[in-house]
Write a protein that holds these residues in place. Sequence first.
Motif, PDB file in Angstrom:
ATOM      1  N   ARG A 108      50.239  14.176  46.786  1.00  0.00           N
ATOM      2  CA  ARG A 108      51.432  14.465  47.295  1.00  0.00           C
ATOM      3  C   ARG A 108      51.049  15.616  48.394  1.00  0.00           C
ATOM      4  O   ARG A 108      51.719  15.636  49.577  1.00  0.00           O
ATOM      5  CB  ARG A 108      52.317  15.032  46.546  1.00  0.00           C
ATOM      6  N   GLY A 112      51.613  15.042  52.566  1.00  0.00           N
ATOM      7  CA  GLY A 112      51.968  16.116  53.390  1.00  0.00           C
ATOM      8  C   GLY A 112      51.378  16.349  54.600  1.00  0.00           C
ATOM      9  O   GLY A 112      51.911  16.304  55.644  1.00  0.00           O
TER      10      GLY A 112
ATOM     11  N   ARG B 108      59.640  14.664  58.409  1.00  0.00           N
ATOM     12  CA  ARG B 108      58.497  14.477  57.744  1.00  0.00           C
ATOM     13  C   ARG B 108      57.650  15.720  57.498  1.00  0.00           C
ATOM     14  O   ARG B 108      56.989  15.757  56.300  1.00  0.00           O
ATOM     15  CB  ARG B 108      57.627  13.284  58.562  1.00  0.00           C
ATOM     16  N   ALA B 109      57.535  16.606  58.476  1.00  0.00           N
ATOM     17  CA  ALA B 109      56.689  17.799  58.205  1.00  0.00           C
ATOM     18  C   ALA B 109      57.526  18.388  56.996  1.00  0.00           C
ATOM     19  O   ALA B 109      56.917  19.188  56.002  1.00  0.00           O
ATOM     20  CB  ALA B 109      56.874  18.713  59.324  1.00  0.00           C
ATOM     21  N   LEU B 111      59.200  17.290  54.675  1.00  0.00           N
ATOM     22  CA  LEU B 111      58.981  16.453  53.336  1.00  0.00           C
ATOM     23  C   LEU B 111      57.426  17.104  52.899  1.00  0.00           C
ATOM     24  O   LEU B 111      57.345  17.146  51.325  1.00  0.00           O
ATOM     25  CB  LEU B 111      59.108  15.072  53.729  1.00  0.00           C
ATOM     26  N   GLY B 112      56.704  17.102  53.666  1.00  0.00           N
ATOM     27  CA  GLY B 112      55.250  17.460  53.339  1.00  0.00           C
ATOM     28  C   GLY B 112      55.466  19.081  52.642  1.00  0.00           C
ATOM     29  O   GLY B 112      54.927  19.033  51.473  1.00  0.00           O
ATOM     30  N   GLU B 113      56.060  19.858  53.380  1.00  0.00           N
ATOM     31  CA  GLU B 113      55.987  21.152  52.780  1.00  0.00           C
ATOM     32  C   GLU B 113      56.610  21.043  51.368  1.00  0.00           C
ATOM     33  O   GLU B 113      56.357  21.899  50.471  1.00  0.00           O
ATOM     34  CB  GLU B 113      56.866  22.125  53.755  1.00  0.00           C
ATOM     35  N   GLN B 115      56.434  19.011  49.066  1.00  0.00           N
ATOM     36  CA  GLN B 115      55.879  18.683  47.985  1.00  0.00           C
ATOM     37  C   GLN B 115      54.952  19.658  47.264  1.00  0.00           C
ATOM     38  O   GLN B 115      54.752  19.755  46.154  1.00  0.00           O
ATOM     39  CB  GLN B 115      54.795  17.767  48.321  1.00  0.00           C
ATOM     40  N   HIS B 116      54.784  20.928  47.883  1.00  0.00           N
ATOM     41  CA  HIS B 116      54.465  22.173  47.181  1.00  0.00           C
ATOM     42  C   HIS B 116      55.104  23.329  47.370  1.00  0.00           C
ATOM     43  O   HIS B 116      54.446  24.372  47.293  1.00  0.00           O
ATOM     44  CB  HIS B 116      52.994  22.098  47.846  1.00  0.00           C
TER      45      HIS B 116
END
Lengths: 195, 195, 195, 195
Positions: A108, A112, B108-109, B111-113, B115-116
């Motif tokens: 994941r 990202g 999308r950016a 969403l990436g963040e 994830q963590h």
Amino acid sequence: MVSEHGKAGRPRSEQARAAILHAVDDLLVDVGYGAVTLKGIAERAGVSRQTIYRWWSTKAEILLEASAIDARQELDIAPQDGPVAEITAYLDALRTFLTNSDAGAAYRALLGEAQHDSAVRELLLSSDPIGDSAATVLSRALPDDVLALPRSRAVSSLVGPTFFWVLSGRDPAAMNTHDLALEFIRTAAPSHASD
Amino acid sequence: MVSEHGKAGRPRSEQARAAILHAVDDLLVDVGYGAVTLKGIAERAGVSRQTIYRWWSTKAEILLEASAIDARQELDIAPQDGPVAEITAYLDALRTFLTNSDAGAAYRALLGEAQHDSAVRELLLSSDPIGDSAATVLSRALPDDVLALPRSRAVSSLVGPTFFWVLSGRDPAAMNTHDLALEFIRTAAPSHASD
Amino acid sequence: MVSEHGKAGRPRSEQARAAILHAVDDLLVDVGYGAVTLKGIAERAGVSRQTIYRWWSTKAEILLEASAIDARQELDIAPQDGPVAEITAYLDALRTFLTNSDAGAAYRALLGEAQHDSAVRELLLSSDPIGDSAATVLSRALPDDVLALPRSRAVSSLVGPTFFWVLSGRDPAAMNTHDLALEFIRTAAPSHASD
Amino acid sequence: MVSEHGKAGRPRSEQARAAILHAVDDLLVDVGYGAVTLKGIAERAGVSRQTIYRWWSTKAEILLEASAIDARQELDIAPQDGPVAEITAYLDALRTFLTNSDAGAAYRALLGEAQHDSAVRELLLSSDPIGDSAATVLSRALPDDVLALPRSRAVSSLVGPTFFWVLSGRDPAAMNTHDLALEFIRTAAPSHASD
DNA sequence: CAATAACCGAGACGGTACGTCACGTCTTAGC
DNA sequence: GCTAAGACGTGACGTACCGTCTCGGTTATTG
């Protein structure tokens, strides 16, 4: 005595390599992706920073190498009795991978990064543990002649709903993988829908 | 004379706020998410860094505020003639949003963040432009009595395949939204599948 | 209240500046020039490395600023009674400066750098504590009308022998400054040689 | 057959030694002392770093060995007709050595190191090409019975002014070696001053 | 004429300092 | 009390050399 690597010079330290990959895994779990730092990896692994730079060029590359094998293993389920059981088992494995696995956390995190770093995008696409595992399960559960849509689209239909559910932050416990499996088969192989 | 914001002292500069949000948008397009930096935003907006910290606590918050409205607009499609057309149009909009839109890049950016970073996760889930828009379209295209699965799961089945396709780095041009729509309807509303 | 520096923004920390210059001096004495490191200066001064880079661009610049004032003071001798006493006292001061003084150690280190770094060369020439002090003493001890050679060459003849003696590594204790002074006067002002 | 170096095993490669010394010379001219690096020497010489460490322990040692012979040659002038010509010729050679010669650049670099590295100090003093050459010329030009000061001090008086002039960064072209020679003779051998 | 010994190149290793960048905090002056 | 300006400590970045340490190979001398 003859060494295996065949080249001149001191051979690469397998111990250092393992320590680095192990350290990345540990750190990812301990401090989270954002706080995984090359400096931190080096210190945790008991290795010099330069040694890391010698073999990997980005944090993503290390992470991928550290998690790729585990990812494949976790998504490689044992054959089940019948398509519904097969699909259900796979969706269970996928959910577990994405929510409870270290390798999944790495995946994941990389996904990202891939959203704003095309190098990572390529890297991830070339590994593609989800796509590969889904294709494998699919070909085992539903032969070509019952599949009502192209394999690549079937893969998306299989993993997409779960993928979106988890990554968008919805509660994974609220998923019913058995119903999801039935719905997928209704889409992909209408002739089997009554099984 | 009495000021409108009720508190003593100089009121917040609306001009500064707008400049900051605008600068974030610009930078995201110009240099990409990775290189969007609080320092950079401040310089581009002609604003001091402290002013940003006064009103937002993370880069993600600014990005969300800068893109949320655009995101909703781009995913809010005009009503179409019939379920298939409706769903197809929505999937087109979704694909465009995720691949060709500034707001989509921001999404999308984030969403990436997410994830963590659980704070971003909450933030994004509370906004949820995809979930909301999908639910809206869905209720318009397929009334409750023809829907063969829970709304929340229907949302996942609707957007999931496209979501996975795009985010995993597959070529968006290779998607056939019309077929995807048909497949979705076959899953979600088998009784309409012959339409 | 109005600050003195007149510009907006936080003013430069005089405390940091002093701590840095002091730390350089200390380090030069403690560990020697070769081991003086920007990192070391920062740590000893309790200051961030970035703060040093903000105000100086090379180690040499800091060293010069830290030692220039001391250098001038140490080479500025009190007027003496008569040319011979004057020159002798100056040569004593010069020897002490070059061999036993912190500022002198800094000067010698910079002179070394200047031999292979033209930027340091310029820097050092623009400061030139030895040339300046020698010229001052000279004009006090020997008026123009008794000087048998150009001032600039007289300066070289005055300091050159001592300079070579010390820098080439010869034993400073073996120098007789009084005789050196007599010899210099014999060269530079033959008419005074009998004084 | 008995080898010359007396020990068993492969003898030291004279070719490697020469290549290293040559490479040091080249690098000193090409990139300047500051950028002369053991790694660079090894690469330029086509030699492994270990080979260098086997035979020299510091950069200074290599540099000295590479330049010592040239230095002596350049400072060993042909006998001239009379003391003034002798001294003038020597000062010309000294100026050229210190300003335009590769060996001189090495010497100045080593002298710089010697200011903050006592090992280099010893090394340089034990070689001392300037002191030796000056003493030689001196004994040829001015016999003991006309010398009004100790030889060692005479050496300093002879080379000191030029030494200071050049090393402090003053313009070498502005030196008048003939006048300098006359002044030196006036100091060191007053009885010859009228020659 | 093998065995031995010391050399050679290549190149990876743990270190350490470099100079840069962005961070989040702070302290000014000005409106 | 907000603003712009800008210095502060912090800490990671990627790079460069350092000196050391294996490696595979290469000469010479020696038994």
